[in-house]
Design a protein around this motif. Structure first.
Motif, short mmCIF file in Angstrom:
data_model
loop_
_atom_site.label_atom_id
_atom_site.label_comp_id
_atom_site.label_asym_id
_atom_site.label_seq_id
_atom_site.Cartn_x
_atom_site.Cartn_y
_atom_site.Cartn_z
N UNK A 300 12.52 -24.27 -46.93
CA UNK A 300 12.73 -22.81 -46.88
C UNK A 300 12.87 -22.26 -48.30
N UNK A 301 13.56 -23.02 -49.16
CA UNK A 301 13.76 -22.54 -50.53
C UNK A 301 12.44 -22.56 -51.30
N UNK A 302 11.63 -23.58 -51.09
CA UNK A 302 10.36 -23.65 -51.85
C UNK A 302 9.35 -22.65 -51.32
N UNK A 303 9.54 -22.22 -50.06
CA UNK A 303 8.63 -21.21 -49.48
C UNK A 303 8.96 -19.80 -49.98
N UNK A 304 10.19 -19.66 -50.54
CA UNK A 304 10.57 -18.31 -50.97
C UNK A 304 9.73 -17.91 -52.18
N UNK A 305 9.29 -16.65 -52.24
CA UNK A 305 8.51 -16.23 -53.41
C UNK A 305 9.35 -16.31 -54.68
N UNK A 306 8.76 -16.82 -55.75
CA UNK A 306 9.50 -16.94 -57.01
C UNK A 306 9.08 -15.84 -57.97
#
Ligand code: HMG
Ligand code: MG
Length: 308
Positions: A300-306
Motif C-alpha cells: 500500500x505504501x509503495x502504491x502511494x504516489x510519491x
C-alpha cells in the motif's frame, strides 16, 4: 472431507494479544481496538478477562473496557472468567459469551489457575450453570492440547477427557488450544480426530499460537478435517504469562489471507484488519509479526504516489 466454505474467525487480540503486555495499555486504546475490530466484521471478539489482577494485571480494567465499547448487534463479545466472582463481574458488564479455561496438562493448570484439572472443573461448574441460567453462551478453552511447557507431551486422551468434562458442563463451543505453539499438522489431526468423537465438529475451534511457525499449517490441517472456527490475534500480538517463550496467536491477517486464497468466506475485511494491525502495533510499540499484514502495508505504501 471437503474444506468448509465458511469459517468463523474469533479475534482474540484484545485479550490474548494484550494480556501479556508488561506496560499497562491505556483502557481507551483497548476500547478503540475492540471497536475497530467489530467494525471490520468479526463475528466474535474476545474482549477481556475477569481474572485476578494479581495474576494478570493487564486485564484489571475489564469492567471499564466492557463499559466503554460500542456494541454491534452482530458481534459476540467474549470474556474469560476463572470463577464465580469473574462470572458475576462479566454478567454485570453484559458479556455475551463466558469463557472457562482449563488445561489438558496438570502442571499448566496449577501454574495458570492455581488448581488441579479436577478442581478447575468443580470451580467451573457453578460458572457454567450460572451462564446457562442467564442465557449466555458458554465456551471452554483447553490449554496445552498439543503440548505443555512444563510436562512436554500431552496424551490425546487427556485432551479428550477435558473436552468431555466441558461438554458435560454445557459448553456451546470448545477450543483446542496450542498454548505454546508446538503442534504440527500430524498432531493437530490426531487430536481433532479424537475430540470429534466426543463433541460436534462444527462447535470445535482451533486456537493456535505460532511459536514454532506451524499455526497456518495446523489451521489448514484442521480445515481439511472440517473444523470451521479459528482464533487469531491481529498483528500476531501476544504470548502467555504462564508459558515462557510462547509467542502470540497466529496473526489474523495471515489467517484471512489464507481464507481469502482458499475462497472461504469469513465476513471480515482483510484490508481493514491490516490497518488495525498497524494501528495497534504502532500504538503499543510492538513489532507487527503478521507476514501478510506487513506485505500488504508495504504494498500500500509503495502504491502511494510519491512527490518528485
Ligand atoms: P488464587 O490466588 O488461587 O485464588 O487465584 P484466590 O481466590 O486466593 O484469589 C487471589 C486474589 O485475587 C484475591 O484477592 C481474590 O479476591 C482475587 P486478595 O484477597 O488477595 O486481595 N480474585 C479476583 N479478582 C478479580 N476477579 C476475579 C478474581 N478471582 C480472585 N475473578 C485464580 C486463582 C483463578 C483467580 C487466578 O489464578 C487467576 O485469575 N488466573 C487467571 C490466569 C489467566 O488469566 N491466564 C491467562 C488466560 S488463559 C490463556 O491465555 C490460555 C488461552 O489463551 C488458551 C491457550 O492459548 O491455551 C485461553
Ligand atoms: Mg492463547
Amino acid at each position: 472431507m471437503a474444506i468448509p466454505q465458511k469459517v468463523k474467525i474469533v479475534e482474540v487480540g484484545p485479550r490474548d494479544g494484550l494480556q501479556n503486555e508488561k506496560e499497562q495499555v491505556p483502557t481507551a486504546l483497548k476500547i478503540e481496538l475492540v471497536n475497530r475490530l467489530s467494525a471490520a466484521g468479526f463475528p466474535n471478539v474476545e474482549t477481556t478477562s475477569f481474572v485476578s489482577p494479581k495474576w494478570v494485571p493487564q486485564m484489571a480494567d475489564a469492567a471499564d473496557v466492557m463499559a466503554g465499547i460500542e456494541r454491534r448487534a452482530n458481534t459476540i463479545y467474549s470474556v474469560l472468567t476463572p470463577n464465580l466472582r469473574g462470572f458475576e463481574a462479566a454478567l454485570a458488564a453484559a458479556a455475551d459469551e463466558i469463557v472457562i479455561f482449563g488445561a489438558a496438562s496438570e502442571a499448566f493448570s496449577q501454574k495458570n489457575i492455581n488448581c488441579s484439572i479436577a478442581e478447575s472443573i468443580e470451580r467451573f461448574a457453578p460458572v457454567a450453570h450460572a451462564a446457562k441460567e442467564n442465557g449466555l453462551r458458554l465456551r471452554g478453552s483447553v490449554s496445552c492440547s498439543l503440548g505443555c511447557p512444563y510436562q512436554g507431551e500431552v496424551p490425546v486422551a487427556s485432551v479428550v477427557d477435558v473436552v468431555e468434562r466441558f461438554a458435560a458442563l454445557g459448553c456451546d463451543e470448545i477450543d483446542i488450544a496450542d498454548t505454546i505453539g508446538v503442534g504440527t499438522p500430524k498432531r493437530t489431526k490426531e487430536v481433532f480426530a479424537a475430540v470429534t468423537q466426543v463433541f460436534p465438529r462444527e462447535r470445535l475451534s482451533g486456537h493456535f499460537h505460532d511459536t514454532y511457525g506451524q499455526a497456518l499449517a495446523n489451521i489448514y490441517a484442521a480445515l481439511q478435517d472440517g473444523i470451521a472456527i479459528f482464533h487469531a490475534s491481529v498483528a500476531g500480538l501476544g504470548g502467555c504469562p504462564y508459558a515462557k517463550g510462547a509467542t502470540g496467536n497466529v496473526a489474523t491477517e495471515d489467517v484471512l489471507y489464507l481464507m481469502d486464497g482458499l475462497g472461504i468466506e469469513t465476513g471480515v475485511d482483510l484490508a481493514q484488519v491490516v490497518g488495525i494491525g498497524d494501528f495497534i502495533s504502532t500504538s503499543i510499540g510492538r513489532p507487527n509479526v503478521s507476514r501478510a499484514g506487513k506485505a500488504l502495508l508495504a504494498k500500500a505504501r509503495s502504491d502511494q504516489p510519491r512527490c518528485a
